[in-house]
Design a protein around this motif. Structure first.
Motif, short mmCIF file in Angstrom:
data_model
loop_
_atom_site.label_atom_id
_atom_site.label_comp_id
_atom_site.label_asym_id
_atom_site.label_seq_id
_atom_site.Cartn_x
_atom_site.Cartn_y
_atom_site.Cartn_z
N ASP A 180 0.84 -1.21 0.00
CA ASP A 180 0.00 0.00 0.00
C ASP A 180 0.87 1.25 0.00
OD1 ASP A 180 -2.34 -1.39 -0.07
OD2 ASP A 180 -2.69 -1.33 2.09
N ARG A 181 1.97 1.18 0.73
CA ARG A 181 2.86 2.34 0.81
C ARG A 181 3.47 2.66 -0.57
NH1 ARG A 181 7.76 3.02 5.11
NH2 ARG A 181 8.21 5.18 4.59
N GLN A 182 3.89 1.60 -1.28
CA GLN A 182 4.45 1.79 -2.61
C GLN A 182 3.40 2.34 -3.57
OE1 GLN A 182 5.85 -2.24 -3.08
NE2 GLN A 182 7.99 -1.56 -3.13
N LEU A 183 2.18 1.82 -3.48
CA LEU A 183 1.11 2.30 -4.34
C LEU A 183 0.82 3.77 -4.08
CD1 LEU A 183 -1.43 -0.66 -4.48
CD2 LEU A 183 -0.03 0.25 -6.32
N ARG A 184 0.82 4.16 -2.82
CA ARG A 184 0.58 5.57 -2.50
C ARG A 184 1.69 6.43 -3.11
NH1 ARG A 184 -1.12 3.59 2.77
NH2 ARG A 184 1.01 3.92 3.46
N GLY A 185 2.94 5.94 -3.07
CA GLY A 185 4.05 6.68 -3.67
C GLY A 185 3.89 6.82 -5.17
N VAL A 186 3.46 5.74 -5.81
CA VAL A 186 3.24 5.76 -7.26
C VAL A 186 2.10 6.71 -7.59
CG1 VAL A 186 2.47 4.37 -9.23
CG2 VAL A 186 4.19 3.46 -7.66
N ASP A 187 1.01 6.62 -6.83
CA ASP A 187 -0.12 7.53 -7.04
C ASP A 187 0.31 8.99 -6.90
OD1 ASP A 187 -2.03 5.63 -7.61
OD2 ASP A 187 -2.71 5.44 -5.52
N ARG A 188 1.13 9.27 -5.90
CA ARG A 188 1.61 10.63 -5.68
C ARG A 188 2.43 11.10 -6.88
NH1 ARG A 188 6.27 11.81 -4.02
NH2 ARG A 188 6.66 9.90 -2.87
N GLN A 189 3.30 10.22 -7.38
CA GLN A 189 4.13 10.60 -8.53
C GLN A 189 3.27 10.86 -9.76
OE1 GLN A 189 6.85 7.32 -8.79
NE2 GLN A 189 8.36 8.29 -7.45
N ILE A 190 2.24 10.06 -9.95
CA ILE A 190 1.33 10.25 -11.09
C ILE A 190 0.61 11.59 -10.96
CG2 ILE A 190 -0.81 9.43 -12.16
CD1 ILE A 190 0.19 6.56 -11.58
N HIS A 191 0.10 11.88 -9.77
CA HIS A 191 -0.61 13.16 -9.56
C HIS A 191 0.31 14.35 -9.77
CE1 HIS A 191 -4.45 11.50 -8.48
NE2 HIS A 191 -3.90 10.73 -7.55
N ALA B 60 3.05 14.44 -11.68
CA ALA B 60 3.34 14.54 -13.11
C ALA B 60 2.14 15.12 -13.86
CB ALA B 60 3.71 13.17 -13.67
N GLU B 61 0.96 14.72 -13.45
CA GLU B 61 -0.26 15.24 -14.07
C GLU B 61 -0.37 16.75 -13.83
OE1 GLU B 61 -3.95 13.52 -12.56
OE2 GLU B 61 -4.41 12.97 -14.62
N ALA B 62 -0.05 17.17 -12.61
CA ALA B 62 -0.12 18.60 -12.27
C ALA B 62 0.90 19.40 -13.07
CB ALA B 62 0.12 18.79 -10.77
N ARG B 63 2.04 18.80 -13.39
CA ARG B 63 3.06 19.47 -14.20
C ARG B 63 2.69 19.47 -15.67
NH1 ARG B 63 6.41 16.26 -10.84
NH2 ARG B 63 6.76 14.82 -12.56
N GLY B 64 1.64 18.75 -16.04
CA GLY B 64 1.21 18.72 -17.44
C GLY B 64 1.96 17.72 -18.30
N GLU B 65 2.62 16.74 -17.68
CA GLU B 65 3.42 15.79 -18.44
C GLU B 65 2.59 14.80 -19.25
OE1 GLU B 65 6.57 14.02 -16.17
OE2 GLU B 65 7.09 15.94 -15.25
N PHE B 66 1.30 14.72 -18.98
CA PHE B 66 0.45 13.80 -19.72
C PHE B 66 -0.36 14.50 -20.81
CE2 PHE B 66 0.58 11.51 -15.49
CZ PHE B 66 1.51 10.58 -15.90
N LYS B 67 -0.13 15.78 -20.98
CA LYS B 67 -0.87 16.53 -22.01
C LYS B 67 -0.18 16.37 -23.36
CE LYS B 67 -2.94 19.80 -18.94
NZ LYS B 67 -3.24 21.14 -18.60
N ASN B 68 -0.98 16.36 -24.40
CA ASN B 68 -0.49 16.30 -25.78
C ASN B 68 0.38 15.08 -26.07
OD1 ASN B 68 -1.76 18.77 -26.37
ND2 ASN B 68 -0.02 19.87 -25.47
N LEU B 69 0.03 13.96 -25.47
CA LEU B 69 0.75 12.72 -25.77
C LEU B 69 0.31 12.21 -27.14
CD1 LEU B 69 0.52 10.87 -22.35
CD2 LEU B 69 2.55 11.92 -23.37
N PRO B 70 1.20 11.53 -27.88
CA PRO B 70 0.81 11.00 -29.18
C PRO B 70 -0.37 10.03 -29.01
CG PRO B 70 3.16 10.65 -28.76
CD PRO B 70 2.57 11.22 -27.52
N GLY B 71 -1.35 10.18 -29.84
CA GLY B 71 -2.51 9.30 -29.81
C GLY B 71 -3.57 9.71 -28.81
#
Length: 128
Positions: free
Chosen positions: A3-14, A16-27
């Motif tokens: 659970d701790r690792q998942l929370r860390g991964v979720d935090r990293q995803i959030h 990255a999303e806040a930084r806009g790293e998932f915007k304008n991806l191919p496809g």
């Protein structure tokens, strides 16, 4: 994962999303390629070969033959004469027969010789 690792991964995803790293991806906004089609047994190999722009030569012989069988209708459709269709199927059958008789690199073959008359009949039907 814990659970701790998942929370860390979720935090990293959030983050990255806040930084806009998932915007304008191919496809983005497009349907997934091949959606709705059944997956071939070696789907992962097809994806990797496409991604890395590998040709048939990079495949083990057993998979190369499987790809030839899969693409046979399209190859035959480019022929103009029945004789050319018969020659193409006969040549493929020589390679399949050789693979069935002797050892071949790659997974076991899950197909046998192609029936020349059936392939000619299907070719005629597609041309009609």
């Amino acid at each position: 994962m814990s659970d701790r690792q998942l929370r860390g991964v979720d935090r990293q995803i959030h983050e990255a999303e806040a930084r806009g790293e998932f915007k304008n991806l191919p496809g983005a906004g497009k349907p997934l390629p091949g959606i709705g089609r059944p997956l071939a047994e070696d789907w992962w190999l097809h994806q990797q070969a496409t991604r890395e722009n590998l040709g048939l030569d990079a495949l083990p012989p057993a998979l190369r033959l499987a790809r030839e069988v899969e693409e046979l209708p399209g190859v035959l459709d480019r022929h103009r004469t029945e004789e050319a269709v018969r020659e193409t199927v006969a040549a493929l059958n020589v390679r399949i027969r050789k693979a069935l008789i002797g050892p071949i690199d790659g997974p076991p073959l899950r197909f046998g010789l192609r029936n020349v008359d059936d392939e000619v009949a299907a070719w005629r039907e597609r041309r009609a």
